[in-house]
Design a protein around this motif. Sequence first.
Motif, PDB file in Angstrom:
ATOM      1  N   GLU A 250      51.274  75.268 -12.626  1.00  0.00           N
ATOM      2  CA  GLU A 250      50.492  75.163 -11.397  1.00  0.00           C
ATOM      3  C   GLU A 250      51.171  74.151 -10.499  1.00  0.00           C
ATOM      4  OE1 GLU A 250      46.608  73.357 -11.499  1.00  0.00           O
ATOM      5  OE2 GLU A 250      47.104  72.174 -13.272  1.00  0.00           O
ATOM      6  N   SER A 251      50.922  74.242  -9.202  1.00  0.00           N
ATOM      7  CA  SER A 251      51.524  73.297  -8.255  1.00  0.00           C
ATOM      8  C   SER A 251      50.423  72.626  -7.454  1.00  0.00           C
ATOM      9  CB  SER A 251      52.497  74.011  -7.311  1.00  0.00           C
ATOM     10  OG  SER A 251      51.813  74.966  -6.522  1.00  0.00           O
ATOM     11  N   MET A 252      50.627  71.356  -7.183  1.00  0.00           N
ATOM     12  CA  MET A 252      49.694  70.591  -6.366  1.00  0.00           C
ATOM     13  C   MET A 252      50.476  69.929  -5.236  1.00  0.00           C
ATOM     14  SD  MET A 252      47.233  68.853  -9.238  1.00  0.00           S
ATOM     15  CE  MET A 252      46.466  69.860 -10.524  1.00  0.00           C
ATOM     16  N   VAL A 253      49.930  69.991  -4.045  1.00  0.00           N
ATOM     17  CA  VAL A 253      50.598  69.438  -2.864  1.00  0.00           C
ATOM     18  C   VAL A 253      49.766  68.291  -2.323  1.00  0.00           C
ATOM     19  CG1 VAL A 253      51.369  69.910  -0.500  1.00  0.00           C
ATOM     20  CG2 VAL A 253      51.692  71.633  -2.292  1.00  0.00           C
ATOM     21  N   ARG A 254      50.406  67.134  -2.161  1.00  0.00           N
ATOM     22  CA  ARG A 254      49.727  65.963  -1.613  1.00  0.00           C
ATOM     23  C   ARG A 254      50.474  65.493  -0.376  1.00  0.00           C
ATOM     24  NH1 ARG A 254      49.101  60.485  -5.117  1.00  0.00           N
ATOM     25  NH2 ARG A 254      51.369  60.518  -4.854  1.00  0.00           N
ATOM     26  N   GLY A 255      49.807  65.572   0.776  1.00  0.00           N
ATOM     27  CA  GLY A 255      50.438  65.097   2.009  1.00  0.00           C
ATOM     28  C   GLY A 255      50.482  63.579   2.072  1.00  0.00           C
ATOM     29  N   TRP A 256      51.325  63.064   2.973  1.00  0.00           N
ATOM     30  CA  TRP A 256      51.465  61.622   3.146  1.00  0.00           C
ATOM     31  C   TRP A 256      51.174  61.227   4.583  1.00  0.00           C
ATOM     32  CZ3 TRP A 256      53.587  57.512  -0.047  1.00  0.00           C
ATOM     33  CH2 TRP A 256      53.649  57.873  -1.401  1.00  0.00           C
ATOM     34  N   HIS A 257      50.497  60.106   4.740  1.00  0.00           N
ATOM     35  CA  HIS A 257      50.214  59.510   6.047  1.00  0.00           C
ATOM     36  C   HIS A 257      51.417  58.675   6.453  1.00  0.00           C
ATOM     37  CE1 HIS A 257      47.799  57.503   9.171  1.00  0.00           C
ATOM     38  NE2 HIS A 257      48.413  56.399   8.794  1.00  0.00           N
ATOM     39  N   LEU A 258      51.961  58.934   7.632  1.00  0.00           N
ATOM     40  CA  LEU A 258      53.164  58.239   8.107  1.00  0.00           C
ATOM     41  C   LEU A 258      52.881  57.591   9.456  1.00  0.00           C
ATOM     42  CD1 LEU A 258      55.808  61.029   7.330  1.00  0.00           C
ATOM     43  CD2 LEU A 258      55.349  58.995   5.964  1.00  0.00           C
ATOM     44  N   GLU A 259      52.699  56.277   9.477  1.00  0.00           N
ATOM     45  CA  GLU A 259      52.471  55.559  10.721  1.00  0.00           C
ATOM     46  C   GLU A 259      52.886  54.103  10.544  1.00  0.00           C
ATOM     47  OE1 GLU A 259      48.957  54.847  14.064  1.00  0.00           O
ATOM     48  OE2 GLU A 259      48.594  56.107  12.312  1.00  0.00           O
ATOM     49  N   GLY A 260      54.043  53.754  11.137  1.00  0.00           N
ATOM     50  CA  GLY A 260      54.535  52.382  11.006  1.00  0.00           C
ATOM     51  C   GLY A 260      54.733  52.008   9.551  1.00  0.00           C
ATOM     52  N   LEU A 261      54.137  50.879   9.158  1.00  0.00           N
ATOM     53  CA  LEU A 261      54.223  50.442   7.766  1.00  0.00           C
ATOM     54  C   LEU A 261      53.128  51.051   6.908  1.00  0.00           C
ATOM     55  CD1 LEU A 261      55.046  46.638   8.278  1.00  0.00           C
ATOM     56  CD2 LEU A 261      56.614  48.511   7.747  1.00  0.00           C
ATOM     57  N   SER A 262      52.224  51.788   7.527  1.00  0.00           N
ATOM     58  CA  SER A 262      51.153  52.447   6.786  1.00  0.00           C
ATOM     59  C   SER A 262      51.650  53.799   6.287  1.00  0.00           C
ATOM     60  CB  SER A 262      49.916  52.623   7.677  1.00  0.00           C
ATOM     61  OG  SER A 262      48.894  53.307   6.980  1.00  0.00           O
ATOM     62  N   VAL A 263      52.399  53.745   5.205  1.00  0.00           N
ATOM     63  CA  VAL A 263      52.945  54.950   4.590  1.00  0.00           C
ATOM     64  C   VAL A 263      52.309  55.084   3.210  1.00  0.00           C
ATOM     65  CG1 VAL A 263      55.038  56.130   3.820  1.00  0.00           C
ATOM     66  CG2 VAL A 263      55.111  54.662   5.848  1.00  0.00           C
ATOM     67  N   ARG A 264      51.438  56.046   3.075  1.00  0.00           N
ATOM     68  CA  ARG A 264      50.644  56.186   1.851  1.00  0.00           C
ATOM     69  C   ARG A 264      50.225  57.642   1.684  1.00  0.00           C
ATOM     70  NH1 ARG A 264      46.022  57.453   4.000  1.00  0.00           N
ATOM     71  NH2 ARG A 264      45.262  56.499   5.935  1.00  0.00           N
ATOM     72  N   PRO A 265      49.780  58.019   0.483  1.00  0.00           N
ATOM     73  CA  PRO A 265      49.279  59.386   0.301  1.00  0.00           C
ATOM     74  C   PRO A 265      48.018  59.623   1.121  1.00  0.00           C
ATOM     75  CG  PRO A 265      49.723  58.332  -1.814  1.00  0.00           C
ATOM     76  CD  PRO A 265      49.807  57.261  -0.770  1.00  0.00           C
ATOM     77  N   GLU A 266      47.848  60.875   1.574  1.00  0.00           N
ATOM     78  CA  GLU A 266      46.621  61.242   2.264  1.00  0.00           C
ATOM     79  C   GLU A 266      45.434  61.146   1.305  1.00  0.00           C
ATOM     80  OE1 GLU A 266      46.159  61.839   5.317  1.00  0.00           O
ATOM     81  OE2 GLU A 266      48.059  62.503   6.215  1.00  0.00           O
ATOM     82  N   HIS A 267      44.261  60.876   1.853  1.00  0.00           N
ATOM     83  CA  HIS A 267      43.079  60.778   1.013  1.00  0.00           C
ATOM     84  C   HIS A 267      42.674  62.137   0.447  1.00  0.00           C
ATOM     85  CE1 HIS A 267      42.664  56.638   2.083  1.00  0.00           C
ATOM     86  NE2 HIS A 267      42.444  56.894   3.372  1.00  0.00           N
ATOM     87  N   ARG A 268      43.009  63.214   1.152  1.00  0.00           N
ATOM     88  CA  ARG A 268      42.682  64.550   0.687  1.00  0.00           C
ATOM     89  C   ARG A 268      43.952  65.283   0.300  1.00  0.00           C
ATOM     90  NH1 ARG A 268      38.297  66.742   5.185  1.00  0.00           N
ATOM     91  NH2 ARG A 268      36.700  65.125   4.855  1.00  0.00           N
ATOM     92  N   MET A 269      43.810  66.219  -0.637  1.00  0.00           N
ATOM     93  CA  MET A 269      44.964  67.011  -1.056  1.00  0.00           C
ATOM     94  C   MET A 269      44.476  68.378  -1.543  1.00  0.00           C
ATOM     95  SD  MET A 269      45.978  65.551  -4.842  1.00  0.00           S
ATOM     96  CE  MET A 269      47.106  66.904  -5.145  1.00  0.00           C
ATOM     97  N   HIS A 270      45.414  69.338  -1.547  1.00  0.00           N
ATOM     98  CA  HIS A 270      45.142  70.629  -2.154  1.00  0.00           C
ATOM     99  C   HIS A 270      45.424  70.496  -3.640  1.00  0.00           C
ATOM    100  CE1 HIS A 270      44.485  72.558   1.623  1.00  0.00           C
ATOM    101  NE2 HIS A 270      45.714  72.340   2.053  1.00  0.00           N
ATOM    102  N   GLY A 271      44.372  70.412  -4.427  1.00  0.00           N
ATOM    103  CA  GLY A 271      44.548  70.267  -5.870  1.00  0.00           C
ATOM    104  C   GLY A 271      44.747  71.618  -6.516  1.00  0.00           C
ATOM    105  N   HIS A 272      43.918  71.923  -7.516  1.00  0.00           N
ATOM    106  CA  HIS A 272      44.086  73.192  -8.228  1.00  0.00           C
ATOM    107  C   HIS A 272      43.591  74.349  -7.382  1.00  0.00           C
ATOM    108  CE1 HIS A 272      44.122  76.147 -11.421  1.00  0.00           C
ATOM    109  NE2 HIS A 272      42.889  76.471 -11.077  1.00  0.00           N
ATOM    110  N   THR A 273      44.458  75.316  -7.160  1.00  0.00           N
ATOM    111  CA  THR A 273      44.067  76.564  -6.504  1.00  0.00           C
ATOM    112  C   THR A 273      44.208  77.739  -7.457  1.00  0.00           C
ATOM    113  OG1 THR A 273      46.311  76.686  -5.597  1.00  0.00           O
ATOM    114  CG2 THR A 273      44.588  75.819  -4.157  1.00  0.00           C
ATOM    115  N   GLY A 274      45.169  77.672  -8.354  1.00  0.00           N
ATOM    116  CA  GLY A 274      45.377  78.750  -9.316  1.00  0.00           C
ATOM    117  C   GLY A 274      46.566  78.463 -10.194  1.00  0.00           C
TER     118      GLY A 274
END
Length: 350
Positions: A250-274
């Motif tokens: 299975e694959s999981m995709v987690r977006g990242w927040h990119l703004e200045g020094l605030s580089v971190r994973p997004e609070h939401r992600m596409h977890g299990h779909t299938g």
Amino acid sequence: MTEPQNEPQPDQPTPTGAILRRGPFQVGDRVQLTDPRGRLHTIALEAGKQFHTHRGHIKHDDLIGMPDGSVIPHSSGSSYLALRPLLSDYVLSMPRGAQVVYPKDAGQIVTMADIFPGARVVEAGVGSGALSLSLLRAVGDGGALFSFERREDFAEIARANARIFFGADHPAWTVTVGDLVESLPQTVEAGTIDRVVLDMLAPWECLDVVGEALAPGGVLICYVATATQLSRVAEAARDDGGWTEPQAWESMVRGWHLEGLSVRPEHRMHGHTGFLITTRRLAPDTSAPVRRTRPAHGAYGDDYTPPQEEWTPEDVGERVVSDKRVRRTVRDLHREVDRVSGADPTADGD
């Protein structure tokens, strides 16, 4: 001097849908507008029309003739970015009857099943046509996609979504309404299919007919929602003996927040779909090699009894769409297809 071999030839036909993917915006094009807060709005361009928000509007005429990637002023004084929606944008916003295969999984299917230009591919079921669009893109006009869907209303929604996206019926696509086991032998000759993609409740029930249709070395890839389904597919392929050892992931995709020094994973992600599981068809009269790695302790103990009951969408947690909503979706799609094709929406039709 040798002419480059990769230059496009003027007498080559334009691939289906390509004309809608490049050049200035034209009447009928779908345009994705991004506001200053990053919110997306998709519109279909019509001369003299306006796109309204609670703060003002954008004139369609200001977009028509502009290049892709333009910034368009809003009557409120803000600016909107205008781009053609990507396939991944379209499938997440298009009208749907059944749940769609997410872009992250469609990309995995196209790559891991090795869907190549000119390939002959079987797909079941069609749902709303999201995966079909990716498969048609991969096989191209010279390939063939044979799609099977049990529900006529879902097939109608999928066809309409494809017409809107490609601008016409795709020449490589054949949609059959019916059960795969009953319809596939009547549609294709044995041993002529390169790849099979199954997105259905019980794909293990189709292994015999799929194995007959696949050419030796052909790939079968199944998209299933639960671990129980995943196990049933793997065990059925092993019991059949005409397939290579199944591989699953299975694959999981987690977006990242990119703004200045605030580089971190997004609070939401596409977890299990299938889950995805692949296996390949062995040559005729060939048995699968003997497995040299022993199963985990207890994997096939006395308490191992594969379930035999009939499966339903509710069993695997699928949302069941009401018939009323499906009929409304079909009606709205017919209006959109008429608009894209230039037909008079007020004229009498079927």
